[in-house]
Design an enzyme around this catalytic site. Structure first.
Site, PDB file in Angstrom:
ATOM      1  N   LEU A  67     -26.274  87.753  45.010  1.00  0.00           N
ATOM      2  CA  LEU A  67     -26.777  89.089  45.315  1.00  0.00           C
ATOM      3  C   LEU A  67     -25.789  90.178  44.909  1.00  0.00           C
ATOM      4  CD1 LEU A  67     -28.462  88.556  48.784  1.00  0.00           C
ATOM      5  CD2 LEU A  67     -29.351  88.134  46.490  1.00  0.00           C
ATOM      6  N   CYS A  68     -26.347  91.366  44.680  1.00  0.00           N
ATOM      7  CA  CYS A  68     -25.578  92.469  44.117  1.00  0.00           C
ATOM      8  C   CYS A  68     -24.936  93.326  45.210  1.00  0.00           C
ATOM      9  CB  CYS A  68     -26.484  93.322  43.223  1.00  0.00           C
ATOM     10  SG  CYS A  68     -25.575  94.515  42.219  1.00  0.00           S
TER      11      CYS A  68
END
Length: 434
Positions: free
Chosen positions: A352-353
């Site tokens: 995830l970012c």
């Protein structure tokens, strides 16, 4: 032999993963999968049946793991299902659970949801007096099923505040300090026939779990003294028992919990009273584990980072509150065999970012290389059901196994499935080429 505290060892995970690869379930283009030991789940349900009086309804918490195929396996084995939302009621119905074995516990039931549950004979645990008035206004229109009242025993919190639901100001149930109003409610509403209590599971010591039940059982005696013997014919113990996620955690055996109840509340086991349980975490958590391919390994400052395909999307609590939530991690080679050799520190990061998507920092493991598998232990409860849509990652493949039998419990979501999820229409959009 009890399987209540049984966990999946890395050698067992390796055997199942290699079988999944050989059988074509875990292909080269499959980045990650969850595995659920259905045999272990059934064995735990059988232990519950053996430890509690005949006729006890073991309503497994849907929120712990809402996959319909897992729910269906539980129902087929004789379990009921506990629903914390109306959507979970419908999931229980989809799993072929008879309405009489569904327990509807949401603290925010709407008028329409209550009407539906009453019309279909779904047992309801009322959260507050206003909800009780709503039900009373409809009793003349439809015959009620089991109607219980949730009572907060106010025994205090455990070591994890966010999952403790029996503090003095908890949002759940009617506080037991309002006992005169509770007794008056039973006097005013003849259809009230049950009591419900739940204090939380993870982080709760045995003494607190048992004390919560004792306090509400003493209230039962007062209600029956003011109304009639046997007026409360069902007692819902709620869930559940904590799980030992760390090797040095001291678990609570099911037998210790039952013996504690028998010592403090023997009347619950004397016959003539129907019991309900709502175990969830203790049934599922250590029956599930996950495997993700290592996509990249890179150096960042002094840290060696292994990038995998599961992170804070699956383990939300682990990422945001790592001091309270733990999962053991192991590494297998690209063929699914345990890796050996000297260990070295590695940081396991998800896809995830955001920078908090870290599952373990400086973990000592045999050398991790791209193409290896990282195994995440004890993810069978409160993981997939809490899946984060951040970065719109698709749900992974979920496989179930019982002995040598492997089956698909849920297909992996494709990018087009995710597009459909976020689209206005429920219809699938035209499929695009990758």
């Amino acid at each position: 032999m009890s399987r209540w505290l049984e966990r999946t060892h890395v050698e067992d995970a390796s055997s199942v993963l290699r079988r999944a690869i050989a059988d074509g379930f875990f292909r080269e283009d499959t980045p990650a999968a969850l595995f659920h030991d259905l045999g272990r789940v059934r064995a735990r349900l059988a232990e519950l049946d053996a430890c509690f009086p005949e006729g006890t309804l073991h309503a497994v918490a849907v929120k712990a793991n809402p996959l319909v195929e897992i729910l269906r396996a539980l129902v087929a084995a004789g379990a009921g299902l506990e629903a914390a939302s109306f959507e979970e009621v419908r999931l229980a119905m989809a799993a072929d659970c008879p309405p009489s074995r569904i327990v509807f516990d949401s603290p925010a039931k709407t008028k329409d949801e209550l009407a539906w549950a009453l019309a279909h004979g779904v047992p309801i645990n009322v959260d507050n007096f206003d909800e009780l008035d709503r039900i009373a206004s409809r009793i003349g229109q439809t015959k009620p099923a089991h109607i219980g009242l949730r009572v907060n025993p106010q025994v205090g919190g455990g070591s994890i505040a966010l999952t403790s639901v029996a503090t003095r100001a908890s949002k759940f149930g009617v506080p037991i300090e309002r006992r005169d109003e509770i007794i008056a409610a039973f006097e005013a509403h003849p259809f009230l026939c049950a009591l419900h209590v739940h204090v939380g599971s993870q982080g709760m010591p045995l003494a607190t779990l048992v004390e919560g039940v004792r306090r509400v059982d003493s209230l039962r005696a007062e209600i029956e003294a003011r109304t009639s013997p046997g007026r409360v014919h069902t007692f819902d113990l709620g869930g559940g028992l904590p799980v030992a996620y760390r090797p040095d955690d001291t678990p609570i055996p099911l037998s210790a919990y039952v013996n504690g109840l028998k010592e403090t509340t023997p009347g619950l086991f004397a016959g003539g009273l129907r019991l309900v349980t709502e175990f969830g975490r203790a049934i599922h958590a250590t029956a599930g584990w996950a495997a993700s391919r290592v996509e990249y390994v890179k150096q960042a400052g002094d840290e060696r980072l292994a990038v995998i395909h599961l992170g804070a999307d699956l383990l939300v609590r682990r990422a945001y509150r790592p001091e309270e939530w733990h999962h053991e991690i192991a590494v297998l080679d690209a063929e699914g065999r345990p890796k050996g050799g000297l260990t070295e520190p590695v940081t396991i990061v998800g896809p995830l970012c955001f920078s908090g998507d870290v599952l373990a920092r400086g973990l000592a493991l045999p050398r991790v290389d791209p193409g290896d598998f990282v195994v995440l232990h004890d993810v069978g409860a409160y993981t997939l059901g809490m899946w984060s849509r951040h970065c719109s990652r698709g749900l992974p493949l979920v496989l179930g196994y019982d002995g040598e039998t492997l089956s698909i419990l849920k297909d992996r979501e494709t990018p087009d499935d995710v597009v459909a999820f976020w689209s206005r229409s429920r219809e699938q959009p035209p499929r695009s080429e990758p």
